[in-house]
Design a protein around this motif. Sequence first.
Motif, mmCIF file in Angstrom:
data_model
loop_
_atom_site.group_PDB
_atom_site.id
_atom_site.type_symbol
_atom_site.label_atom_id
_atom_site.label_comp_id
_atom_site.label_asym_id
_atom_site.label_seq_id
_atom_site.Cartn_x
_atom_site.Cartn_y
_atom_site.Cartn_z
ATOM 1 N N ILE A 1 -10.391 12.289 -6.440
ATOM 2 C CA ILE A 1 -10.746 13.061 -7.628
ATOM 3 C C ILE A 1 -12.016 13.850 -7.331
ATOM 4 O O ILE A 1 -13.031 13.290 -6.903
ATOM 5 C CB ILE A 1 -10.955 12.135 -8.846
ATOM 6 C CG1 ILE A 1 -9.655 11.374 -9.139
ATOM 7 C CG2 ILE A 1 -11.414 12.934 -10.059
ATOM 8 C CD1 ILE A 1 -9.770 10.292 -10.171
ATOM 9 N N ASP A 2 -11.959 15.153 -7.565
ATOM 10 C CA ASP A 2 -13.087 16.069 -7.348
ATOM 11 C C ASP A 2 -13.669 16.007 -5.937
ATOM 12 O O ASP A 2 -14.844 16.302 -5.735
ATOM 13 C CB ASP A 2 -14.214 15.797 -8.356
ATOM 14 C CG ASP A 2 -13.970 16.452 -9.694
ATOM 15 O OD1 ASP A 2 -12.983 17.181 -9.834
ATOM 16 O OD2 ASP A 2 -14.801 16.242 -10.600
ATOM 17 N N ASN A 3 -12.884 15.605 -4.969
ATOM 18 C CA ASN A 3 -13.369 15.438 -3.592
ATOM 19 C C ASN A 3 -14.594 14.534 -3.517
ATOM 20 O O ASN A 3 -15.388 14.634 -2.592
ATOM 21 C CB ASN A 3 -13.690 16.787 -2.940
ATOM 22 C CG ASN A 3 -12.489 17.359 -2.242
ATOM 23 O OD1 ASN A 3 -11.538 16.651 -1.927
ATOM 24 N ND2 ASN A 3 -12.520 18.653 -2.001
ATOM 25 N N LEU A 4 -14.758 13.664 -4.501
ATOM 26 C CA LEU A 4 -15.931 12.785 -4.536
ATOM 27 C C LEU A 4 -15.587 11.311 -4.596
ATOM 28 O O LEU A 4 -16.238 10.500 -3.966
ATOM 29 C CB LEU A 4 -16.823 13.118 -5.747
ATOM 30 C CG LEU A 4 -17.698 14.334 -5.613
ATOM 31 C CD1 LEU A 4 -18.444 14.580 -6.925
ATOM 32 C CD2 LEU A 4 -18.683 14.184 -4.479
ATOM 33 N N ILE A 5 -14.612 10.970 -5.406
ATOM 34 C CA ILE A 5 -14.266 9.556 -5.513
ATOM 35 C C ILE A 5 -12.828 9.350 -5.067
ATOM 36 O O ILE A 5 -11.955 10.159 -5.368
ATOM 37 C CB ILE A 5 -14.509 8.980 -6.938
ATOM 38 C CG1 ILE A 5 -13.613 9.624 -7.982
ATOM 39 C CG2 ILE A 5 -15.977 9.129 -7.328
ATOM 40 C CD1 ILE A 5 -13.654 8.935 -9.333
ATOM 41 N N SER A 6 -12.629 8.277 -4.331
ATOM 42 C CA SER A 6 -11.306 7.936 -3.833
ATOM 43 C C SER A 6 -10.958 6.557 -4.376
ATOM 44 O O SER A 6 -11.493 5.547 -3.912
ATOM 45 C CB SER A 6 -11.296 7.928 -2.304
ATOM 46 O OG SER A 6 -10.015 7.601 -1.845
ATOM 47 N N ILE A 7 -10.103 6.556 -5.361
ATOM 48 C CA ILE A 7 -9.725 5.318 -6.033
ATOM 49 C C ILE A 7 -8.588 4.674 -5.258
ATOM 50 O O ILE A 7 -7.596 5.326 -4.935
ATOM 51 C CB ILE A 7 -9.334 5.598 -7.495
ATOM 52 C CG1 ILE A 7 -10.566 6.133 -8.244
ATOM 53 C CG2 ILE A 7 -8.777 4.350 -8.148
ATOM 54 C CD1 ILE A 7 -10.275 6.633 -9.630
ATOM 55 N N ASP A 8 -8.743 3.400 -4.951
ATOM 56 C CA ASP A 8 -7.741 2.706 -4.145
ATOM 57 C C ASP A 8 -6.387 2.676 -4.839
ATOM 58 O O ASP A 8 -5.381 3.075 -4.259
ATOM 59 C CB ASP A 8 -8.194 1.280 -3.822
ATOM 60 C CG ASP A 8 -9.335 1.253 -2.819
ATOM 61 O OD1 ASP A 8 -9.647 2.299 -2.218
ATOM 62 O OD2 ASP A 8 -9.930 0.172 -2.641
ATOM 63 N N ILE A 9 -6.357 2.198 -6.084
ATOM 64 C CA ILE A 9 -5.076 2.068 -6.793
ATOM 65 C C ILE A 9 -5.304 2.362 -8.279
ATOM 66 O O ILE A 9 -6.273 1.869 -8.870
ATOM 67 C CB ILE A 9 -4.493 0.637 -6.665
ATOM 68 C CG1 ILE A 9 -4.263 0.280 -5.195
ATOM 69 C CG2 ILE A 9 -3.186 0.508 -7.452
ATOM 70 C CD1 ILE A 9 -3.963 -1.192 -4.954
ATOM 71 N N ILE A 10 -4.403 3.135 -8.858
ATOM 72 C CA ILE A 10 -4.389 3.316 -10.318
ATOM 73 C C ILE A 10 -3.060 2.770 -10.790
ATOM 74 O O ILE A 10 -2.000 3.197 -10.329
ATOM 75 C CB ILE A 10 -4.537 4.792 -10.727
ATOM 76 C CG1 ILE A 10 -5.898 5.336 -10.277
ATOM 77 C CG2 ILE A 10 -4.360 4.938 -12.232
ATOM 78 C CD1 ILE A 10 -6.121 6.794 -10.609
ATOM 79 N N SER A 11 -3.123 1.782 -11.689
ATOM 80 C CA SER A 11 -1.887 1.219 -12.225
ATOM 81 C C SER A 11 -2.094 0.923 -13.698
ATOM 82 O O SER A 11 -2.977 0.162 -14.065
ATOM 83 C CB SER A 11 -1.476 -0.041 -11.462
ATOM 84 O OG SER A 11 -2.449 -1.040 -11.578
ATOM 85 N N GLY A 12 -1.302 1.581 -14.525
ATOM 86 C CA GLY A 12 -1.407 1.379 -15.965
ATOM 87 C C GLY A 12 -2.792 1.735 -16.472
ATOM 88 O O GLY A 12 -3.315 2.797 -16.203
ATOM 89 N N GLY A 13 -3.407 0.802 -17.160
ATOM 90 C CA GLY A 13 -4.732 1.030 -17.734
ATOM 91 C C GLY A 13 -5.861 0.630 -16.816
ATOM 92 O O GLY A 13 -7.006 0.554 -17.251
ATOM 93 N N SER A 14 -5.559 0.394 -15.533
ATOM 94 C CA SER A 14 -6.574 -0.118 -14.614
ATOM 95 C C SER A 14 -6.785 0.763 -13.394
ATOM 96 O O SER A 14 -5.861 1.387 -12.889
ATOM 97 C CB SER A 14 -6.189 -1.507 -14.105
ATOM 98 O OG SER A 14 -6.142 -2.431 -15.151
ATOM 99 N N VAL A 15 -8.022 0.735 -12.956
ATOM 100 C CA VAL A 15 -8.427 1.309 -11.679
ATOM 101 C C VAL A 15 -8.751 0.108 -10.808
ATOM 102 O O VAL A 15 -9.509 -0.778 -11.212
ATOM 103 C CB VAL A 15 -9.679 2.198 -11.855
ATOM 104 C CG1 VAL A 15 -10.246 2.601 -10.514
ATOM 105 C CG2 VAL A 15 -9.345 3.412 -12.698
ATOM 106 N N ARG A 16 -8.153 0.067 -9.611
ATOM 107 C CA ARG A 16 -8.349 -1.107 -8.760
ATOM 108 C C ARG A 16 -8.971 -0.717 -7.430
ATOM 109 O O ARG A 16 -8.591 0.288 -6.838
ATOM 110 C CB ARG A 16 -7.019 -1.825 -8.527
ATOM 111 C CG ARG A 16 -6.506 -2.432 -9.813
ATOM 112 C CD ARG A 16 -5.151 -3.076 -9.766
ATOM 113 N NE ARG A 16 -4.683 -3.564 -8.501
ATOM 114 C CZ ARG A 16 -3.396 -3.540 -8.147
ATOM 115 N NH1 ARG A 16 -2.492 -3.051 -8.972
ATOM 116 N NH2 ARG A 16 -3.016 -4.023 -6.995
#
Length: 171
Positions: free
Chosen positions: A64-79
């Motif tokens: 996201i925005d070349n700044l944050i790399s989220i490992d997993i997005i599932s449902g209402g959670s960021v993991r």
Amino acid sequence: MNIELNFDELKTNGIKVNYYFICKRKLWLFDRGIQLEGSSEKVSLGKLLHDTAYSRDTKKEVLIDNLISIDIISGGSVREVKYSRKMEEADRWQLYYYLFFLEQLGIRKKGVINYPRQRKREFIELTDAIRSRLIEILKEIKKVLSLPEPPPAKKLPYCTKCAYYTFCFSD
């Protein structure tokens, strides 16, 4: 809580939030493009774990925005998937930052830190107190990064396992 801030001035990437808690010198060096993790066995093991764990999840490595790399997005959670619990505080604040970043975009999620090797999970949520502290942390990160030279090397218990150890402590 309504926090008045110009988030664009404080934006950074998540690894810098993590490094802020581990070592200010490492944070400064990393920011200057001195990135020694490529030669680290621990980092390689972490990447392997990250690539193989939770293979059924489809939304992995969301940038996201070349700044944050989220490992997993599932449902209402960021993991976030972490190799070890040794740096729990740094892991926690990195995920708080991701949740805060998303919140600035109008997206509200909860957080989960997965430690698959230990078969542990930690559930986290943003609170007003965490938001306030996070803003202070982001300001402190900016101060560290604006220093003309790196903070002095400080011998910490985990330094010998750090990819930057030789860089910081060799004669």
